[in-house]
Design a protein around this motif. Sequence first.
Motif, PDB file in Angstrom:
ATOM      1  N   HIS A  90       0.862  -1.181   0.000  1.00 19.51           N
ATOM      2  CA  HIS A  90       0.000   0.000   0.000  1.00 19.51           C
ATOM      3  C   HIS A  90       0.898   1.231   0.000  1.00 19.51           C
ATOM      4  O   HIS A  90       1.609   1.487   0.965  1.00 19.51           O
ATOM      5  N   ASP A 116      -4.382  -0.455  -8.309  1.00 26.14           N
ATOM      6  CA  ASP A 116      -5.784  -0.547  -7.904  1.00 26.14           C
ATOM      7  C   ASP A 116      -6.399   0.852  -7.871  1.00 26.14           C
ATOM      8  O   ASP A 116      -5.819   1.780  -7.309  1.00 26.14           O
ATOM      9  N   ASN A 118      -9.129   1.758  -6.378  1.00 31.23           N
ATOM     10  CA  ASN A 118      -9.824   2.043  -5.120  1.00 31.23           C
ATOM     11  C   ASN A 118      -8.800   2.352  -4.037  1.00 31.23           C
ATOM     12  O   ASN A 118      -7.987   1.501  -3.686  1.00 31.23           O
ATOM     13  N   THR A 120      -7.293   3.304  -0.249  1.00 33.38           N
ATOM     14  CA  THR A 120      -7.493   2.730   1.089  1.00 33.38           C
ATOM     15  C   THR A 120      -6.962   3.691   2.142  1.00 33.38           C
ATOM     16  O   THR A 120      -5.893   4.295   1.959  1.00 33.38           O
ATOM     17  N   HIS A 121      -7.708   3.823   3.255  1.00 35.25           N
ATOM     18  CA  HIS A 121      -7.189   4.570   4.398  1.00 35.25           C
ATOM     19  C   HIS A 121      -6.649   3.579   5.413  1.00 35.25           C
ATOM     20  O   HIS A 121      -7.342   2.651   5.822  1.00 35.25           O
ATOM     21  N   LEU A 122      -5.396   3.771   5.815  1.00 35.59           N
ATOM     22  CA  LEU A 122      -4.723   2.838   6.708  1.00 35.59           C
ATOM     23  C   LEU A 122      -4.884   3.260   8.159  1.00 35.59           C
ATOM     24  O   LEU A 122      -4.637   4.419   8.511  1.00 35.59           O
ATOM     25  N   ASN A 130      -4.732   9.036   1.831  1.00 31.13           N
ATOM     26  CA  ASN A 130      -4.988   7.617   1.628  1.00 31.13           C
ATOM     27  C   ASN A 130      -3.785   6.903   0.990  1.00 31.13           C
ATOM     28  O   ASN A 130      -2.687   7.457   0.900  1.00 31.13           O
ATOM     29  N   SER A 131      -4.027   5.678   0.536  1.00 35.23           N
ATOM     30  CA  SER A 131      -2.956   4.895  -0.077  1.00 35.23           C
ATOM     31  C   SER A 131      -3.499   4.130  -1.270  1.00 35.23           C
ATOM     32  O   SER A 131      -4.702   3.865  -1.366  1.00 35.23           O
ATOM     33  N   LYS A 133      -3.204   0.586  -3.520  1.00 30.08           N
ATOM     34  CA  LYS A 133      -2.769  -0.812  -3.413  1.00 30.08           C
ATOM     35  C   LYS A 133      -2.147  -1.272  -4.730  1.00 30.08           C
ATOM     36  O   LYS A 133      -2.685  -1.018  -5.813  1.00 30.08           O
ATOM     37  N   GLU A 221      -3.107  -5.075  10.094  1.00 25.26           N
ATOM     38  CA  GLU A 221      -3.139  -6.019   8.977  1.00 25.26           C
ATOM     39  C   GLU A 221      -1.728  -6.435   8.571  1.00 25.26           C
ATOM     40  O   GLU A 221      -0.773  -5.687   8.764  1.00 25.26           O
TER      41      GLU A 221
END
Length: 345
Positions: A90, A116, A118, A120-122, A130-131, A133, A221
Motif C-alpha cells: 500500500h 488498484d 480504489n 485505502t485509508h490505513l 490515503n494509499s 494498493k 493487517e
Amino acid sequence: MENVDYIIVGDGYASLFFAHQLIKNNKSFVVFSEEKESASRVSAGIINPVVLKKFTTFWKAQEQIDFLKETLKEIEKYTGQNYLIDAPIHRIFHDENEQQLWLKKSSNDELVHFLDQNFTHLDLAQNDFNSGKVNQSARLDVKGFFVGLFDFLENHKHLLKEKFNYSDINTSDHTYKNYQYKNILFCEGMGVKNNPFFSEIPVNPNKGHHIKVKLSQTLPENITIKKKHFLFPIDDERYFYGGTYDREQLHHEIDSSAVEQLTNGLKEFYPEDFSVEEVNFGFRPTVKDRRPIIGRHHKHHDMYVFNGLGARGILNGCYFSRSLYDYIEKGIPLHQEIALERFTS
C-alpha cells in the motif's frame, strides 16, 4: 574424482534459483557457500511490479511475476514450504497530485493490472491522502526460503560450506579439487570483483540499510506499507523498515546517517513510539542499464556468470535463471539486453 554437471559459486538468489532449474532437470551439481550475510539474505523480499516513485512498471514485469509464482509452487513440492506471503503493498500518497497521477496511470495498458483504482485509508498510520494498493505485489519469506533451500541442498549433498578457491581450478582438465565439472557458474554478487575470470564486468555496489523495529502499537493487517521505504511485520513483535540506497558510503560499517534517514522516514507516517532493535546492511550488485549480466567467458566456454540483479533480485534471479539454463543446455541465445556481450563486444 566426482563428476558433476555444474559447480555453482555463490549462495544468493541467482545461485538458488538456478539450482532449482538444475533440480527440475535432474542435473548433478554442487553449490559453494561461505555462509555470509549476503545482500540477498538480508533483503526485504519485496515482490513488486511497480516503480513506486513514478508509478511506472519495468521490462517483463508481468512475465516475471507469473514465473516467480510458478517457480515457488515447484519449490514447495520438494521443500514442503510455501514461501510466498500474500501481503500487498500500500503506497501512501504525499498529496492529491500523486492520487491523480496514480488514477491516470492505472488506465494505462501496462499498469491496469497493477494499480488498484480504489484507495485505502490505513489505520494507525498518517495517510491524509490515503494509499494505493499494488495488485499482484507480495513478499518472499526470505529467512524461510534460504533455510528451506539450504536444508534441501545439504540433505541431498549439493551444498559445500566452504570458500571457493579460484587457484584450484584446472581449466585444461575441467577439474576443481576432486570434482570433474562440465560447467562452472559464478553467482557471487559484489564478490565477483575478486574473481579473476569475471572481475571486469561492470557491476557497482549499492549499499542498503534496513532496521528492525518494535512498534508500541502494532498495525492491524499483514500488509506492506510504502512511503519512503517499506514497513512490514517479520514476527509477533518486530517490523522490517528499509531499505536505503547509497552508492558513495561503501565501507563495511553501519552508517549513522542511513539509520537516521530510516528513523525519520518511519516517523513521517507512524505517529506512535517505536524502538530500533537491529540494523543491517548489504551491497546490492547493480548495473548502469538496470539489467542483469549473464553470459559465458570469452575464452573458457564452460564458465558462466549470473550477476547484477540489483534491487529486484528475487524477480530477476528467478526469471532469468531459466534464460541462462536454456542458453547453456539448449543453445537458445540470451536476450541482448541481459547478455554479457553488450559490454564486451
